[in-house]
Motif scaffolding. Structure first.
Motif, PDB file in Angstrom:
ATOM      1  N   ARG A 176       0.835  -1.213   0.000  1.00  0.00           N
ATOM      2  CA  ARG A 176       0.000   0.000   0.000  1.00  0.00           C
ATOM      3  C   ARG A 176       0.863   1.253   0.000  1.00  0.00           C
ATOM      4  O   ARG A 176       0.587   2.220  -0.723  1.00  0.00           O
ATOM      5  CB  ARG A 176      -0.912  -0.005   1.225  1.00  0.00           C
ATOM      6  N   GLU A 177       1.917   1.245   0.806  1.00  0.00           N
ATOM      7  CA  GLU A 177       2.794   2.411   0.874  1.00  0.00           C
ATOM      8  C   GLU A 177       3.457   2.673  -0.478  1.00  0.00           C
ATOM      9  O   GLU A 177       3.655   3.829  -0.870  1.00  0.00           O
ATOM     10  CB  GLU A 177       3.859   2.206   1.955  1.00  0.00           C
ATOM     11  N   ALA A 178       3.799   1.605  -1.195  1.00  0.00           N
ATOM     12  CA  ALA A 178       4.381   1.770  -2.531  1.00  0.00           C
ATOM     13  C   ALA A 178       3.358   2.380  -3.482  1.00  0.00           C
ATOM     14  O   ALA A 178       3.709   3.238  -4.315  1.00  0.00           O
ATOM     15  CB  ALA A 178       4.868   0.425  -3.059  1.00  0.00           C
ATOM     16  N   ALA A 179       2.098   1.964  -3.374  1.00  0.00           N
ATOM     17  CA  ALA A 179       1.052   2.530  -4.226  1.00  0.00           C
ATOM     18  C   ALA A 179       0.887   4.021  -3.949  1.00  0.00           C
ATOM     19  O   ALA A 179       0.756   4.828  -4.884  1.00  0.00           O
ATOM     20  CB  ALA A 179      -0.265   1.791  -3.997  1.00  0.00           C
ATOM     21  N   VAL A 180       0.905   4.391  -2.674  1.00  0.00           N
ATOM     22  CA  VAL A 180       0.800   5.811  -2.300  1.00  0.00           C
ATOM     23  C   VAL A 180       1.961   6.602  -2.901  1.00  0.00           C
ATOM     24  O   VAL A 180       1.784   7.705  -3.434  1.00  0.00           O
ATOM     25  CB  VAL A 180       0.786   5.967  -0.771  1.00  0.00           C
ATOM     26  N   HIS A 181       3.156   6.030  -2.826  1.00  0.00           N
ATOM     27  CA  HIS A 181       4.343   6.698  -3.369  1.00  0.00           C
ATOM     28  C   HIS A 181       4.212   6.912  -4.875  1.00  0.00           C
ATOM     29  O   HIS A 181       4.508   8.011  -5.383  1.00  0.00           O
ATOM     30  CB  HIS A 181       5.592   5.864  -3.066  1.00  0.00           C
ATOM     31  N   HIS A 182       3.769   5.889  -5.600  1.00  0.00           N
ATOM     32  CA  HIS A 182       3.648   6.009  -7.044  1.00  0.00           C
ATOM     33  C   HIS A 182       2.578   7.027  -7.430  1.00  0.00           C
ATOM     34  O   HIS A 182       2.760   7.808  -8.382  1.00  0.00           O
ATOM     35  CB  HIS A 182       3.344   4.657  -7.672  1.00  0.00           C
ATOM     36  N   LEU A 183       1.458   7.043  -6.695  1.00  0.00           N
ATOM     37  CA  LEU A 183       0.422   8.034  -6.970  1.00  0.00           C
ATOM     38  C   LEU A 183       0.933   9.446  -6.698  1.00  0.00           C
ATOM     39  O   LEU A 183       0.622  10.390  -7.426  1.00  0.00           O
ATOM     40  CB  LEU A 183      -0.822   7.740  -6.124  1.00  0.00           C
ATOM     41  N   SER A 184       1.731   9.582  -5.650  1.00  0.00           N
ATOM     42  CA  SER A 184       2.323  10.874  -5.337  1.00  0.00           C
ATOM     43  C   SER A 184       3.261  11.327  -6.455  1.00  0.00           C
ATOM     44  O   SER A 184       3.311  12.519  -6.808  1.00  0.00           O
ATOM     45  CB  SER A 184       3.081  10.795  -4.012  1.00  0.00           C
ATOM     46  N   SER A 185       3.990  10.393  -7.034  1.00  0.00           N
ATOM     47  CA  SER A 185       4.901  10.729  -8.132  1.00  0.00           C
ATOM     48  C   SER A 185       4.132  11.222  -9.354  1.00  0.00           C
ATOM     49  O   SER A 185       4.581  12.127 -10.066  1.00  0.00           O
ATOM     50  CB  SER A 185       5.752   9.510  -8.511  1.00  0.00           C
TER      51      SER A 185
END
Length: 248
Positions: A176-185
């Motif tokens: 989930r944290e990786a998904a948040v990071h990618h969306l932030s990018s």
């Protein structure tokens, strides 16, 4: 035409003509930034098609086959619902190959999300944005045309990989944290366009833009394939009215 692979077999899948093309927009209200028609960018491993499922070559190295098989399955069904056995069957390799190359399903999911960012963002979304207009405002509106292509590309809509992961995992989960990071990018890309357009608080604009576009993804997932077009007026009004700072 695309190729879908399962195990050691491949089959050709025909897509309905025109589903990937940007559709004509109705005339915008005077003064509104128009949503331009966007030529479909090329994603090399999908032969120029929108980057959904990826081709799996039976003779490819085991690591590549496992990653691509997992990627295809995660796109279609989500990370949580897909099991190890289903992945190795799709890849046409031994279960041990998955653990040898990735160590765990979690690590494999993280690798699949990196692959998705490369294919969907770096090689499809960003080039499409750059092709969509000569001004940053036009390129912001171009995102709507690209989303409209995505929403209409095929009869069965596959929702955003990262949004799906957000819904199916719990806070603190590394996936989930990786998904948040990618969306932030992805948000950083929009913020950069807002900065180029001399918007005040470009990060605030990017957050608001992502709220609207995330809503359109949810609407498309629920069956409203016209969601990107339906938010055009809202987004164009925000773009037109957003405070600008004086150009230096």
């Amino acid at each position: 035409m695309a190729i879908e692979s399962r195990g050691n077999t491949q089959r050709k899948v025909a897509f309905s003509p025109g589903l990937g093309e940007a559709r004509a927009e109705s005339a915008p209200v005077s003064g509104e930034p128009a949503a331009p028609a966007v030529d479909r960018p090329v994603c090399a491993d999908t032969a120029g098609e929108y980057p959904y499922e990826i081709v799996i070559s039976p003779g490819a190295p085991a690591r590549e086959r496992v990653l691509k098989a997992a990627y295809n399955l995660f796109l279609r069904h989500g990370v949580v619902k897909v099991g190890i056995d289903e992945i190795v069957e799709e890849a046409g390799c031994a279960r041990a190959s998955l653990y040898t190359h990735f160590g765990s399903k979690q690590a494999l999911a993280l690798a699949a999300m990196e692959l998705h960012y490369d294919r969907w963002v770096e090689r499809w979304l960003k080039p499409g944005i750059e092709q969509s207009g000569d001004t940053p405002e036009a390129r912001i509106m171009g995102v709507l045309a690209l989303f409209d292509q995505w929403f209409h590309y095929r009869e069965t809509f596959l929702t955003c990989f990262y949004v799906r992961v957000m819904f199916e995992t719990s806070p603190g989960d590394p996936v989930r944290e990786a998904a948040v990071h990618h969306l932030s990018s992805i948000g950083d890309t929009v913020s950069g366009l807002a900065e180029e357009a001399h918007f005040e608080n470009p990060d605030g604009f990017a957050r608001l833009f992502q709220v609207v576009m995330a809503g359109s993804i949810v609407a498309a997932t629920a069956g409203n394939r016209n969601a990107a077009n339906e938010v055009h007026g809202v987004v164009s009004d925000i773009v037109r009215r957003w405070p600008r700072r004086a150009a230096s």
